[in-house]
Scaffold this motif. Structure first.
Motif, PDB file in Angstrom:
ATOM      1  N   ALA A  10       0.824  -1.209   0.000  1.00  0.00           N
ATOM      2  CA  ALA A  10       0.000   0.000   0.000  1.00  0.00           C
ATOM      3  C   ALA A  10       0.858   1.260   0.000  1.00  0.00           C
ATOM      4  CB  ALA A  10      -0.926  -0.007   1.221  1.00  0.00           C
ATOM      5  N   ILE A  11       1.922   1.257   0.772  1.00  0.00           N
ATOM      6  CA  ILE A  11       2.817   2.412   0.823  1.00  0.00           C
ATOM      7  C   ILE A  11       3.497   2.621  -0.525  1.00  0.00           C
ATOM      8  CG2 ILE A  11       4.978   3.269   1.839  1.00  0.00           C
ATOM      9  CD1 ILE A  11       4.042   1.950   4.489  1.00  0.00           C
ATOM     10  N   SER A  12       3.804   1.521  -1.199  1.00  0.00           N
ATOM     11  CA  SER A  12       4.455   1.595  -2.514  1.00  0.00           C
ATOM     12  C   SER A  12       3.487   1.991  -3.617  1.00  0.00           C
ATOM     13  CB  SER A  12       5.080   0.245  -2.870  1.00  0.00           C
ATOM     14  OG  SER A  12       6.060  -0.092  -1.945  1.00  0.00           O
ATOM     15  N   GLY A  13       2.195   2.051  -3.298  1.00  0.00           N
ATOM     16  CA  GLY A  13       1.205   2.405  -4.309  1.00  0.00           C
ATOM     17  C   GLY A  13       0.679   1.200  -5.049  1.00  0.00           C
ATOM     18  N   GLN A  14       0.871   0.023  -4.509  1.00  0.00           N
ATOM     19  CA  GLN A  14       0.399  -1.213  -5.130  1.00  0.00           C
ATOM     20  C   GLN A  14      -0.634  -1.847  -4.217  1.00  0.00           C
ATOM     21  OE1 GLN A  14       4.049  -3.312  -5.128  1.00  0.00           O
ATOM     22  NE2 GLN A  14       4.996  -2.038  -6.679  1.00  0.00           N
ATOM     23  N   GLY A  15      -1.328  -2.812  -4.725  1.00  0.00           N
ATOM     24  CA  GLY A  15      -2.270  -3.543  -3.901  1.00  0.00           C
ATOM     25  C   GLY A  15      -3.642  -2.886  -3.876  1.00  0.00           C
ATOM     26  N   ALA A  16      -4.594  -3.656  -3.415  1.00  0.00           N
ATOM     27  CA  ALA A  16      -5.972  -3.183  -3.362  1.00  0.00           C
ATOM     28  C   ALA A  16      -6.245  -2.473  -2.043  1.00  0.00           C
ATOM     29  CB  ALA A  16      -6.918  -4.371  -3.530  1.00  0.00           C
ATOM     30  N   ASP A  17      -7.119  -1.482  -2.103  1.00  0.00           N
ATOM     31  CA  ASP A  17      -7.593  -0.776  -0.914  1.00  0.00           C
ATOM     32  C   ASP A  17      -6.435  -0.197  -0.089  1.00  0.00           C
ATOM     33  OD1 ASP A  17      -9.706   0.245   0.438  1.00  0.00           O
ATOM     34  OD2 ASP A  17     -10.100  -1.558   1.614  1.00  0.00           O
ATOM     35  N   GLN A  18      -5.554   0.511  -0.743  1.00  0.00           N
ATOM     36  CA  GLN A  18      -4.348   1.057  -0.115  1.00  0.00           C
ATOM     37  C   GLN A  18      -4.657   1.984   1.055  1.00  0.00           C
ATOM     38  OE1 GLN A  18      -2.432   3.068  -3.307  1.00  0.00           O
ATOM     39  NE2 GLN A  18      -2.370   1.261  -4.594  1.00  0.00           N
ATOM     40  N   ASP A  19      -5.609   2.877   0.870  1.00  0.00           N
ATOM     41  CA  ASP A  19      -5.915   3.850   1.924  1.00  0.00           C
ATOM     42  C   ASP A  19      -6.435   3.173   3.185  1.00  0.00           C
ATOM     43  OD1 ASP A  19      -5.092   6.001   0.383  1.00  0.00           O
ATOM     44  OD2 ASP A  19      -7.080   6.305  -0.479  1.00  0.00           O
ATOM     45  N   ALA A  20      -7.274   2.150   3.032  1.00  0.00           N
ATOM     46  CA  ALA A  20      -7.815   1.445   4.198  1.00  0.00           C
ATOM     47  C   ALA A  20      -6.715   0.711   4.956  1.00  0.00           C
ATOM     48  CB  ALA A  20      -8.901   0.466   3.766  1.00  0.00           C
ATOM     49  N   VAL A  21      -5.782   0.110   4.235  1.00  0.00           N
ATOM     50  CA  VAL A  21      -4.669  -0.604   4.871  1.00  0.00           C
ATOM     51  C   VAL A  21      -3.820   0.366   5.680  1.00  0.00           C
ATOM     52  CG1 VAL A  21      -2.542  -1.894   4.407  1.00  0.00           C
ATOM     53  CG2 VAL A  21      -4.613  -2.436   3.135  1.00  0.00           C
ATOM     54  N   ILE A  22      -3.530   1.512   5.101  1.00  0.00           N
ATOM     55  CA  ILE A  22      -2.709   2.513   5.781  1.00  0.00           C
ATOM     56  C   ILE A  22      -3.454   3.094   6.979  1.00  0.00           C
ATOM     57  CG2 ILE A  22      -1.649   4.788   5.523  1.00  0.00           C
ATOM     58  CD1 ILE A  22      -0.957   3.912   2.618  1.00  0.00           C
ATOM     59  N   ARG A  23      -4.749   3.365   6.815  1.00  0.00           N
ATOM     60  CA  ARG A  23      -5.537   3.899   7.938  1.00  0.00           C
ATOM     61  C   ARG A  23      -5.566   2.934   9.115  1.00  0.00           C
ATOM     62  NH1 ARG A  23      -9.212   5.997   4.110  1.00  0.00           N
ATOM     63  NH2 ARG A  23     -10.351   4.042   4.232  1.00  0.00           N
TER      64      ARG A  23
END
Length: 130
Positions: A66-79
């Motif tokens: 998610a931090i790298s800009g890959q993967g699904a639902d990046q914002d939710a993972v980071i939150r």
């Protein structure tokens, strides 16, 4: 007494969070591996002898993607990761490291350079010939 029992676990969890922060700053594969190694150490605290507990390793892999800009639902993972950080300074550092809308700092070359009038207004030196 209870604090003494959780102290090593807290240190290990903080080391994992700092490893994720380091990856967020550098986006380097070596730092990603360090974060995954720290996650493996935290997973081992779960006491599973057969190494079946992989929560932190899975979470770290998803978080790094998610931090790298890959993967699904990046914002939710980071939150979800940010909600779990209890240290305000660490949380702010992670937020700053992963901010997508941050503007890069100005380059020194783009600054206005002084012209020939740098010494204007100062009395001139006279060459003294002794």
């Amino acid at each position: 007494m209870r604090e003494d029992a959780t102290k090593p676990e807290s240190r290990l969890l903080r080391a994992w969070q700092l490893a994720v922060l380091r990856f967020a700053v550098t986006l380097d594969d070596d730092d990603r591996m360090q974060a995954l190694n720290a996650a493996g150490e935290v997973d081992r605290l779960g006491g599973a002898a057969d190494d079946a507990f992989h929560f932190f390793r899975r979470t770290t892999a998803d978080l790094c993607a998610a931090i790298s800009g890959q993967g699904a639902d990046q914002d939710a993972v980071i939150r979800r990761f940010l909600v779990q950080i209890d240290n305000v300074r660490l949380k702010r550092a992670v937020e700053a490291a992963i901010a997508r809308d941050r503007t890069p700092p100005k380059l020194v070359a783009s600054r206005i350079k002084p012209g020939n009038d740098l010494w204007r207004g100062l009395p001139s030196r006279r060459a003294t010939g002794t």
